[in-house]
Design a protein around this motif. Structure first.
Motif, PDB file in Angstrom:
ATOM      1  N   ASP A 248       0.779  -1.233   0.000  1.00  0.00           N
ATOM      2  CA  ASP A 248       0.000   0.000   0.000  1.00  0.00           C
ATOM      3  C   ASP A 248       0.811   1.284   0.000  1.00  0.00           C
ATOM      4  N   ALA A 249       2.104   1.208   0.264  1.00  0.00           N
ATOM      5  CA  ALA A 249       2.878   2.435   0.449  1.00  0.00           C
ATOM      6  C   ALA A 249       3.464   2.986  -0.845  1.00  0.00           C
ATOM      7  N   HIS A 250       3.393   2.241  -1.949  1.00  0.00           N
ATOM      8  CA  HIS A 250       4.139   2.616  -3.151  1.00  0.00           C
ATOM      9  C   HIS A 250       3.253   3.309  -4.178  1.00  0.00           C
ATOM     10  N   ASP A 251       3.866   4.161  -4.963  1.00  0.00           N
ATOM     11  CA  ASP A 251       3.206   4.825  -6.087  1.00  0.00           C
ATOM     12  C   ASP A 251       2.608   3.758  -7.000  1.00  0.00           C
ATOM     13  N   GLY A 252       1.311   3.848  -7.232  1.00  0.00           N
ATOM     14  CA  GLY A 252       0.627   2.839  -8.026  1.00  0.00           C
ATOM     15  C   GLY A 252       1.111   2.724  -9.442  1.00  0.00           C
ATOM     16  N   GLU A 253       1.753   3.758  -9.959  1.00  0.00           N
ATOM     17  CA  GLU A 253       2.227   3.733 -11.344  1.00  0.00           C
ATOM     18  C   GLU A 253       3.574   3.033 -11.488  1.00  0.00           C
ATOM     19  N   ARG A 254       4.240   2.762 -10.367  1.00  0.00           N
ATOM     20  CA  ARG A 254       5.533   2.073 -10.438  1.00  0.00           C
ATOM     21  C   ARG A 254       5.334   0.627 -10.891  1.00  0.00           C
ATOM     22  N   THR A 255       6.277   0.138 -11.691  1.00  0.00           N
ATOM     23  CA  THR A 255       6.230  -1.255 -12.118  1.00  0.00           C
ATOM     24  C   THR A 255       6.563  -2.160 -10.940  1.00  0.00           C
ATOM     25  N   ALA A 256       5.733  -3.182 -10.735  1.00  0.00           N
ATOM     26  CA  ALA A 256       5.936  -4.128  -9.632  1.00  0.00           C
ATOM     27  C   ALA A 256       6.406  -5.485 -10.135  1.00  0.00           C
TER      28      ALA A 256
ATOM     29  N   ARG B 281       7.279  -8.016 -13.578  1.00  0.00           N
ATOM     30  CA  ARG B 281       7.511  -8.197 -15.013  1.00  0.00           C
ATOM     31  C   ARG B 281       7.576  -9.693 -15.285  1.00  0.00           C
ATOM     32  N   THR B 282       6.850 -10.133 -16.284  1.00  0.00           N
ATOM     33  CA  THR B 282       6.871 -11.527 -16.702  1.00  0.00           C
ATOM     34  C   THR B 282       7.175 -11.557 -18.195  1.00  0.00           C
ATOM     35  N   PRO B 283       7.459 -12.731 -18.746  1.00  0.00           N
ATOM     36  CA  PRO B 283       7.670 -12.789 -20.199  1.00  0.00           C
ATOM     37  C   PRO B 283       6.469 -12.322 -21.014  1.00  0.00           C
ATOM     38  N   ASP B 284       5.280 -12.305 -20.381  1.00  0.00           N
ATOM     39  CA  ASP B 284       4.060 -11.970 -21.124  1.00  0.00           C
ATOM     40  C   ASP B 284       3.373 -10.688 -20.690  1.00  0.00           C
ATOM     41  N   ALA B 285       3.761 -10.117 -19.548  1.00  0.00           N
ATOM     42  CA  ALA B 285       3.003  -8.970 -19.031  1.00  0.00           C
ATOM     43  C   ALA B 285       3.864  -8.131 -18.093  1.00  0.00           C
ATOM     44  N   THR B 286       3.405  -6.886 -17.893  1.00  0.00           N
ATOM     45  CA  THR B 286       3.983  -5.991 -16.899  1.00  0.00           C
ATOM     46  C   THR B 286       2.847  -5.451 -16.047  1.00  0.00           C
ATOM     47  N   LEU B 287       2.999  -5.547 -14.717  1.00  0.00           N
ATOM     48  CA  LEU B 287       1.962  -5.075 -13.807  1.00  0.00           C
ATOM     49  C   LEU B 287       2.520  -3.986 -12.916  1.00  0.00           C
ATOM     50  N   THR B 288       1.752  -2.918 -12.746  1.00  0.00           N
ATOM     51  CA  THR B 288       2.111  -1.864 -11.812  1.00  0.00           C
ATOM     52  C   THR B 288       1.681  -2.257 -10.403  1.00  0.00           C
ATOM     53  N   TYR B 289       2.133  -1.490  -9.408  1.00  0.00           N
ATOM     54  CA  TYR B 289       1.678  -1.743  -8.038  1.00  0.00           C
ATOM     55  C   TYR B 289       0.169  -1.563  -7.921  1.00  0.00           C
ATOM     56  N   ALA B 290      -0.405  -0.611  -8.647  1.00  0.00           N
ATOM     57  CA  ALA B 290      -1.863  -0.422  -8.597  1.00  0.00           C
ATOM     58  C   ALA B 290      -2.581  -1.647  -9.146  1.00  0.00           C
ATOM     59  N   GLU B 291      -2.058  -2.208 -10.228  1.00  0.00           N
ATOM     60  CA  GLU B 291      -2.684  -3.395 -10.820  1.00  0.00           C
ATOM     61  C   GLU B 291      -2.528  -4.616  -9.915  1.00  0.00           C
ATOM     62  N   VAL B 292      -1.392  -4.740  -9.252  1.00  0.00           N
ATOM     63  CA  VAL B 292      -1.211  -5.847  -8.303  1.00  0.00           C
ATOM     64  C   VAL B 292      -2.182  -5.697  -7.140  1.00  0.00           C
ATOM     65  N   ARG B 293      -2.297  -4.486  -6.602  1.00  0.00           N
ATOM     66  CA  ARG B 293      -3.232  -4.253  -5.495  1.00  0.00           C
ATOM     67  C   ARG B 293      -4.655  -4.641  -5.899  1.00  0.00           C
ATOM     68  N   ALA B 294      -5.054  -4.277  -7.117  1.00  0.00           N
ATOM     69  CA  ALA B 294      -6.412  -4.601  -7.575  1.00  0.00           C
ATOM     70  C   ALA B 294      -6.620  -6.106  -7.630  1.00  0.00           C
ATOM     71  N   ARG B 295      -5.636  -6.822  -8.156  1.00  0.00           N
ATOM     72  CA  ARG B 295      -5.767  -8.288  -8.245  1.00  0.00           C
ATOM     73  C   ARG B 295      -5.815  -8.922  -6.856  1.00  0.00           C
ATOM     74  N   VAL B 296      -4.977  -8.430  -5.959  1.00  0.00           N
ATOM     75  CA  VAL B 296      -4.972  -8.959  -4.595  1.00  0.00           C
ATOM     76  C   VAL B 296      -6.336  -8.744  -3.953  1.00  0.00           C
ATOM     77  N   ASN B 297      -6.886  -7.555  -4.088  1.00  0.00           N
ATOM     78  CA  ASN B 297      -8.190  -7.254  -3.491  1.00  0.00           C
ATOM     79  C   ASN B 297      -9.301  -8.104  -4.100  1.00  0.00           C
ATOM     80  N   GLN B 298      -9.262  -8.288  -5.413  1.00  0.00           N
ATOM     81  CA  GLN B 298     -10.250  -9.148  -6.057  1.00  0.00           C
ATOM     82  C   GLN B 298     -10.149 -10.580  -5.535  1.00  0.00           C
ATOM     83  N   MET B 299      -8.909 -11.064  -5.407  1.00  0.00           N
ATOM     84  CA  MET B 299      -8.705 -12.425  -4.929  1.00  0.00           C
ATOM     85  C   MET B 299      -9.164 -12.575  -3.478  1.00  0.00           C
ATOM     86  N   ALA B 300      -8.976 -11.529  -2.676  1.00  0.00           N
ATOM     87  CA  ALA B 300      -9.441 -11.574  -1.286  1.00  0.00           C
ATOM     88  C   ALA B 300     -10.952 -11.739  -1.236  1.00  0.00           C
ATOM     89  N   HIS B 301     -11.682 -11.031  -2.102  1.00  0.00           N
ATOM     90  CA  HIS B 301     -13.139 -11.198  -2.157  1.00  0.00           C
ATOM     91  C   HIS B 301     -13.508 -12.635  -2.540  1.00  0.00           C
TER      92      HIS B 301
END
Length: 461
Positions: free
Chosen positions: A9-17, A19-39
């Motif tokens: 939660d402490a990092h700028d959401g636009e920062r890259t968190a 990287r995979t061979p197929d995708a790049t996710l920012t901290y904001a995108e990781v947070r969204a996925r984590v929250n969705q998975m928690a639900h």
């Protein structure tokens, strides 16, 4: 304090968190996925204190599953996704997991916001499985605060991780060594991690390093040897490499320095302590030595009578610090044997010099008593590894025709080389006391290893 919130939660959401061979996710995108998975997990009945068994390959789904479990106040139990179904069946029963997450079972059809459960430093966060080299895996129980403590002392205090770092790892994320190095530690400082699902080969590592330009590589000695034996590879982006998990021979360290140049920090840790508690430091690496204590940790070298051994004398390592396990699940006997008077009894044999540097002698149950004198298999292996025909080796004990214990060496040769065992014995006699020289030799295509990459000496015996 909730560990997932601390790391996300402490990092700028636009920062890259990630990287995979197929995708790049920012901290904001990781947070969204984590929250969705928690639900999703909450819909499946997971609540505070429940166990979630996570058998997923390295990638964004593993990250979402682990952090979502923590956000719920539940207990994550990461395990190898590639073991036989019978081991997963055992772990499901052993953990009493409310949910078992496997590839294809992760869903994100839920809101992208979620309020973390009210957890504290002392609430249980993760069960970290021991390697199981002496039987079925056992879970070392750890709290949210254990990981926060170690991040400050090792990730920031020893490695000096910073937001500009890019990490990549040979061990997979279910292994606590990589859970720290390639997930928690970069996320703690807003850095990037490179994740890929398959077990690595030297060629794949070189390819990914050329593409993503990591600054920190987490490896193990076995893969280091394979990388050195492989074709050309560019690791010039590295500022540090870290190795642990098994002894790192001096000769292998020398060849790494000549070939790649990046400082290699050898260290030792355990599931019981979560991670590395003795390590070399940047700028003061000593090949053949595991370095000094990580700040915030204490250690004793202990004789068989539980008294402290003087500097230079081998003994069992006892260690303590703010990331110690609470105990083992459903095993009070083992808990009592390992947790003694506020210390973790490691089962590793060490010696310490007058400057506070530690040297690994081997596992206590792997030590050989030859002619009434203890022999460290690691010492013999380090000598043999310097021979130009030897790619890797392992030394165990066997009983000769008189029922006496003698050293036996299993030798894996370099490609195109056939070791002469008389020559190897003569080479060893020039560098070791005679009683330490192997009396029996076995040529091997490879050494048996468990899923953590450690040599299975019991199988060799």
């Amino acid at each position: 304090m909730n560990l997932a919130s601390l790391l996300l939660d402490a990092h700028d959401g636009e920062r890259t968190a990630i990287r995979t061979p197929d995708a790049t996710l920012t901290y904001a995108e990781v947070r969204a996925r984590v929250n969705q998975m928690a639900h999703v997990l909450r819909r499946q009945g997971v609540s505070k204190g429940d166990r979630v068994l996570i058998a997923l390959p390295d990638g964004p789904d593993f990250v979402a599953a682990l952090f979502a479990t923590l956000k719920l106040g539940a207990v994550g139990c990461p395990t190898n996704p590639d073991v036989p179904a019978a081991e997963h069946d055992y772990l499901r029963a052993y953990t009493g997991a409310k949910v078992f997450l496997t590839p294809g079972s992760v869903r994100y059809d839920a809101p992208a916001t979620f309020e973390s459960e009210g957890t504290s430093d002392d609430d249980v966060a993760l069960w970290l499985f021991t390697s199981g080299s002496t039987g079925k895996p056992k879970a070392a129980i750890h709290r949210h605060g254990d990981f926060a403590y170690h991040i400050e002392r090792y990730a920031k205090g020893v490695l000096g991780l910073r937001a500009s770092d890019v990490t990549i790892a040979v061990p997979r994320l279910y292994f606590p060594y990589a859970t720290g190095m390639n997930l928690m530690f970069p996320f703690a400082v807003g850095a990037q991690t490179v994740l890929f699902p398959e077990h690595p080969t030297p060629e794949r590592l070189f390819e990914l390093c050329a593409r993503f330009r990591p600054t920190i590589l987490t490896t193990v000695p076995t893969m280091t040897a394979k990388m050195l034996a492989g074709g050309p590879g560019d690791l010039s982006s590295l500022r540090l490499a870290v190795t642990a998990g098994e002894a790192f021979p001096v000769e292998l360290h020398r060849r790494w320095n000549e070939r790649f140049g990046a400082e290699m920090l050898d260290g030792i840790g355990s599931a019981e302590m979560f991670h590395v508690y003795i390590s070399n430091r940047p700028g003061e690496v000593r090949p053949g030595c595991l370095g000094r204590l990580v700040p915030g940790y204490e250690a004793r070298v202990v004789r068989a009578d539980d008294t402290d051994a003087p500097d230079g004398e081998p003994g069992t390592l006892w260690v303590r610090g703010g990331s110690m396990l609470l105990g083992y699940h459903d095993d009070p006997g083992k808990t009592q044997a390992v947790l003694r008077d506020g210390w973790v009894v490691s089962g590793d044999v060490f010696r310490r010099d007058a400057e506070g540097f530690f040297f690994y002698e081997g596992r206590a149950d792997d030590m050989l008593k030859v002619g009434g004198i203890y022999v460290s298999p690691v010492e013999v292996e380090n000598v043999l590894a310097e021979h130009p025909a030897v790619a890797e080796c392992a030394v165990v004990g066997y009983e000769d025709e008189h029922g006496l214990v003698k050293p036996r060496a299993f030798v894996v040769p370099h490609a195109g080389r056939v070791p002469d065992f008389d020559d190897l014995a003569a080479y060893a006699r020039q560098r070791l006391a005679r009683y330490k020289v192997p009396r029996s030799w076995v040529l091997s295509d490879g050494l048996p290893r468990n899923d953590r990459g450690k040599v299975m000496r019991r199988a060799l015996r």
